[in-house]
Design an enzyme around this catalytic site. Structure first.
Site, PDB file in Angstrom:
ATOM      1  N   THR A  66      33.400 -79.135  43.794  1.00  0.00           N
ATOM      2  CA  THR A  66      32.092 -79.666  43.406  1.00  0.00           C
ATOM      3  C   THR A  66      31.361 -78.704  42.479  1.00  0.00           C
ATOM      4  O   THR A  66      30.899 -79.083  41.395  1.00  0.00           O
ATOM      5  CB  THR A  66      31.248 -79.958  44.670  1.00  0.00           C
ATOM      6  OG1 THR A  66      31.891 -80.990  45.414  1.00  0.00           O
ATOM      7  CG2 THR A  66      29.844 -80.388  44.308  1.00  0.00           C
ATOM      8  N   ALA A  67      31.241 -77.446  42.914  1.00  0.00           N
ATOM      9  CA  ALA A  67      30.541 -76.465  42.078  1.00  0.00           C
ATOM     10  C   ALA A  67      31.267 -76.283  40.743  1.00  0.00           C
ATOM     11  O   ALA A  67      30.645 -76.160  39.680  1.00  0.00           O
ATOM     12  CB  ALA A  67      30.440 -75.131  42.807  1.00  0.00           C
ATOM     13  N   GLY A 111      35.818 -81.504  47.636  1.00  0.00           N
ATOM     14  CA  GLY A 111      35.771 -80.203  48.268  1.00  0.00           C
ATOM     15  C   GLY A 111      34.593 -79.388  47.767  1.00  0.00           C
ATOM     16  O   GLY A 111      33.996 -79.695  46.731  1.00  0.00           O
ATOM     17  N   CYS A 112      34.278 -78.337  48.495  1.00  0.00           N
ATOM     18  CA  CYS A 112      33.116 -77.518  48.136  1.00  0.00           C
ATOM     19  C   CYS A 112      33.348 -76.775  46.824  1.00  0.00           C
ATOM     20  O   CYS A 112      32.518 -76.842  45.907  1.00  0.00           O
ATOM     21  CB  CYS A 112      32.788 -76.562  49.271  1.00  0.00           C
ATOM     22  SG  CYS A 112      34.182 -75.604  49.901  1.00  0.00           S
ATOM     23  N   TYR A 113      34.479 -76.066  46.722  1.00  0.00           N
ATOM     24  CA  TYR A 113      34.741 -75.350  45.465  1.00  0.00           C
ATOM     25  C   TYR A 113      34.842 -76.319  44.281  1.00  0.00           C
ATOM     26  O   TYR A 113      34.264 -76.059  43.211  1.00  0.00           O
ATOM     27  CB  TYR A 113      36.040 -74.547  45.573  1.00  0.00           C
ATOM     28  CG  TYR A 113      35.981 -73.289  46.400  1.00  0.00           C
ATOM     29  CD1 TYR A 113      35.090 -72.263  46.097  1.00  0.00           C
ATOM     30  CD2 TYR A 113      36.851 -73.084  47.462  1.00  0.00           C
ATOM     31  CE1 TYR A 113      35.074 -71.084  46.840  1.00  0.00           C
ATOM     32  CE2 TYR A 113      36.842 -71.917  48.205  1.00  0.00           C
ATOM     33  CZ  TYR A 113      35.953 -70.916  47.890  1.00  0.00           C
ATOM     34  OH  TYR A 113      35.933 -69.745  48.620  1.00  0.00           O
TER      35      TYR A 113
END
Lengths: 349, 349, 349, 349
Positions: free
Chosen positions: B156-157, B152-154
């Protein structure tokens, strides 16, 4: 109009000053009698701010303490750091009431000011005399004061969100983490790469981590509420919008509590205060919901899994975070109703 | 072109799908052979996305697993939750390689998926088989895999920012707080009040506090790195910008460390990996500095006063947070250089 | 890499310069051999532009014509008005090829330049020698040239939209009105009240009405197409976005025409040119549909009631309006395929 | 409060309705007595609009003409096209005063309405009875009216900018071209791809070229001023901002005039009218300069070279373009001062 209290605004060409002008335009008991700017004295204020065309025809006055005394009963200082520390004493000595919107009188110890602001602090006698104008918390002291130090934008959103829980002993102050986000107007009207449209638009950045000058201001009043010295983690961010501050705040619960209990605690704490609104359980405020207004809206999320509570507190940085709260303090000082001139609906959308 | 690996994209009319098309256009070894959409089959993809005019003349194919097998060697699933759980097994059984960009295979226990996503989970055999494609961490497993669950995007960061410190034992995992902020494209192309321009512009809001479905995904891999079960506090926010994610993360240090040590630790950890960049001491990344690119940029702020460290980690949610990392995983799976087709400079400003 | 053509960029720290760096990074036949800036010589270019971190490790060179000649085969001048007029001749005399992105060589008569730019014009011999690099119109002259004057951003969108109709005699040139709108990056990276985020966000303004320096550039080439002197009305506006230009243009038809005829005329005119895309009848391009790319997209609306046609032409001001078209001209000059290094899909959303 | 005029708002959950609530909150002589919505009847209005929390505690009433008559003296209709045409007659027959903010009664001929709106028009008797409430132009008729058709947003900015010059005979009406730009709130609160944040942000688009339903409304009153039938070219654009409209308008001069003459003509024309402000020569208004207010600000640029004049006229589309002008008309109808409740300063920045 003769009977209105006369207000002078030093720093009228900054965003804080011009917001004072906007808000005072509709005030029932006060009127702006002098707009003052060291940089543009002699010019019409509307020439730099065409939105004031045909509404405010004043020429900007120069900064001259004696002249101010002749024209005003109350003076708002919306000036950069380091100006009020010199100017406020000269105005107070004339018997004027002074409300300082800068950070010059928010820290009682000179050393702390100099450490975080990188400038010499003002006269210690005046540092002690200044009443911190977080209206909902220190309103009683404001009522008797002649000299108000108006809170910073981040501290306003942060402290209104945290203090009831700290005072109730519901959270452990040592675990407080403050993740704050501001619109760009908080950086003022000065042109720099840091306020350049193309650099900020479609971007989000963190800045001054652990170094922002509002940190000791927050810690001072968190400590005051906790009854002991507290240090916190405070991270400001710049968001691509003009107005608005959100403080998202985290702390460990001292014992298990529900969202409902937090809503109840806060509604009780702020009962009768017109500008703090508590969202119901499961709803959190957005900055747009207070835009242009003096409201501070607060929501909660208790997490049983982690034993933490998250606070979301929003304000308009130029209103409740600056000019609006200054007027709220003026109202309290003068014995007027707290919301005089501030009873309008946020602008939405 | 004959020798290029043929790629099919299911969900081509979502933002993740159309970003895959953009990025694969320049790929040296892969080409898009089929763009697939259940909702708009038969129409030219460019009719809903005019930026593709005269570049992609394909008509959208319907979702037909057998037909996909005839047209493609690798399938990207850029579909809403609940689709891939049914479709991926049918594709894998044909011997196709599958990279799923949805959340359907990110949580190994069915119960956890159902709790957080509110939908039935996929076949447990496939849940176990899926390799979590956080390229810099699990790249070795990706190399041998036929089935990738793209992060997911969150997460990953967040995970790229936290894992090196957790693995090194430098922070206490139980103290981790994640304050995350996303641009609006993360919410997809669906029209709703929650993606309405006038509601979001000039506003900042927090949402799904303690309820976001990326929470268990983050906790799974934080726990994996910590060697024991860890729970975290995760707060997502919606920022008025189209692209970009920033995770600002807080944790207690296990012993005193300097910013320099963190920079050194992370540079060493990510040595040789082309897409993680560590900012020098006192500098933190802005989301615009990775816009349109596959980079994850990270900065640190150690606070001796509080004994905490703050991490700032940014990505483009549609690239490193979705399509770009999927291609990075494709590169690793196929034995190509990790950065094939992804070596471009962020778009600035 | 040895065989690549070496490119120097003077003005590398402006938005045009840094966009050249971005685009040339992926170029198959050219490489940036020297990044040059008078203001920041000696510093790493990535220190002012962190998005270039670990990609471009160059230090900025000072502006030294002789040194440039030793390092480069081709020089791009992305400099403020008044610099290229002095620098270009020194570079050309060394046998270097020069592509000037400033306005210094776009007007052949010194007097006109001085009137609109308020600066002394360059050497008339060089004014005459410079080939105007509107690639789709003057590409044949570009092929043989050593010295290109790259078009302005507004003229590119405007002229590509108007010239086919003027050349065909379908519109009356004397009735042309150009209402143009630009994102803020067109104003450059210099900090001023005119580029301040809080002043521009949520605002739209018109500026330099009838005074913009791109007016005579547009008129020069409109006149060239019309075969006689034409004057036009040109109004630029500043839109709250970073990138993108739209020219909405109005003219009287010389005889009744349909939308279909315009689409056909333009598709025929630009046949074989990779970067102009004509929208079908009833569809008009948005600036986002070309963002980050070298495309110019054009749509039409004929109004039988008024006998007028409206043209809508969009570009990315930093790509087709500056750096991208400069590279397109480089490709033409060098005999490479016109789209070398520029074949990527716009970034959407 | 008993003596205040009672106002009902039908369509209270749209942006126009909620803006009426905001503005009427501070009105000295009127109060909102009923907020009405067909879609959300029975719910608190603040549940869909949290910015109204603790300010407006009303539940939404259903649309029931008889009930409205019992609760209100004046009714504002802020409804989608096609609703007022049925509802207004029922309200007027009860002796209520009605101000319709929709387009249903702006075109006197049924055929024209049906052609441009694609819906059946209202009863011709009421079409004739409705007074067009462009306050500065038709204020005298408004004073005696019971039924006002409030102008559209684009026509307000356009007509206030053009009519004095047309009436004076200074411009040729046949040459008028209107290039108009609007913020997104003009599209209403309905969710669609056309109001999706990620689609609109960082983009500019033209729409409904020569087809916008405000075209015949503009032409009706331009013709009225010209004394003969006039047709115009009108192009609307969508700008990435929430509020604000700018009309940039072009026309041929009938004889040579100076900017000074235009400023003088317009200042004279609007003398005594509180909400039209004329900028001095060489200065043009930005939309932010009227944000949140009822002002219409106008500037001029005469071009001797082309014999044309350009007009720049800006309003806040939700205030002077909708709710504010409706209240201005209420004031005129009721014999109150024209600016009652509207005398505030635009919100800047």
């Amino acid at each position: 109009m003769e009977s209105k209290v006369r207000v002078a605004i030093v720093g009228s060409t900054g965003y804080g000053g011009v917001e004072l002008i906007r808000l005072l335009q509709a005030h029932p008991y006060a009127e702006v009698s002098s707009v003052i700017s060291s940089s543009s004295a002699g010019e019409p204020i509307a020439s730099g701010y065409p939105h004031l065309s045909e509404i405010r025809r004043d020429l900007l006055d120069d900064v001259d303490p004696a002249a101010i005394g002749a024209k005003a009963d109350v003076v708002f200082l919306a000036t950069p750091a380091g100006v009020a520390s010199k100017l406020a004493p000269q105005l107070l000595e004339q018997g004027l009431k002074v409300i300082d919107l800068s950070g010059d009188f928010r820290l009682p110890q000179s050393g702390l000011y100099e450490q975080w602001y990188g400038k010499p602090a003002g006269d210690p006698a005046y540092l002690e005399q200044a009443v911190y104008g977080l209206s909902e918390i220190y309103g009683d002291q404001v009522k008797d004061a002649a000299f108000i130090s108006n809170p910073g934008c981040y501290p306003t959103a942060t402290l209104l969100g945290l203090l009831p829980a700290i005072k109730a002993g519901w959270i452990d102050p040592d675990t407080i983490i403050i993740d704050a986000k501001s619109g760009v107007s908080g950086a003022g009207r000065g042109a720099s790469l840091g306020t350049h449209y193309s650099e900020l638009n479609e971007s989000l950045k963190a800045y001054k981590l652990n170094k922002h000058q509002h940190t000791p201001e927050i810690e001072r009043f968190v400590s005051d509420a906790a009854g002991r010295e507290v240090i916190t983690t405070f991270t400001p961010h710049l968001v691509p919008m003009s107005r608005g501050i959100m403080s998202t705040m985290y702390a460990k619960l001292t014992k298990e509590r529900s969202d409902e209990e937090f809503v109840e605690l806060y509604r009780e704490f702020y009962r009768g205060r017109p500008f703090v609104r508590i969202r119901p359980v499961g709803v959190w405020p957005a900055t747009k919901e207070v835009s242009g207004s003096n409201y501070c809206d607060i929501g909660f999320a208790v997490d049983k899994r982690t034993g933490r509570v998250t606070f979301v507190s929003v304000i308009d940085n130029l209103v409740k975070g600056a000019a609006g709260q200054a007027i709220q303090n003026l109202n309290l000082m003068m014995g007027w109703e707290e919301s005089a001139g501030l009873q309008f609906i946020p602008m939405y959308p």
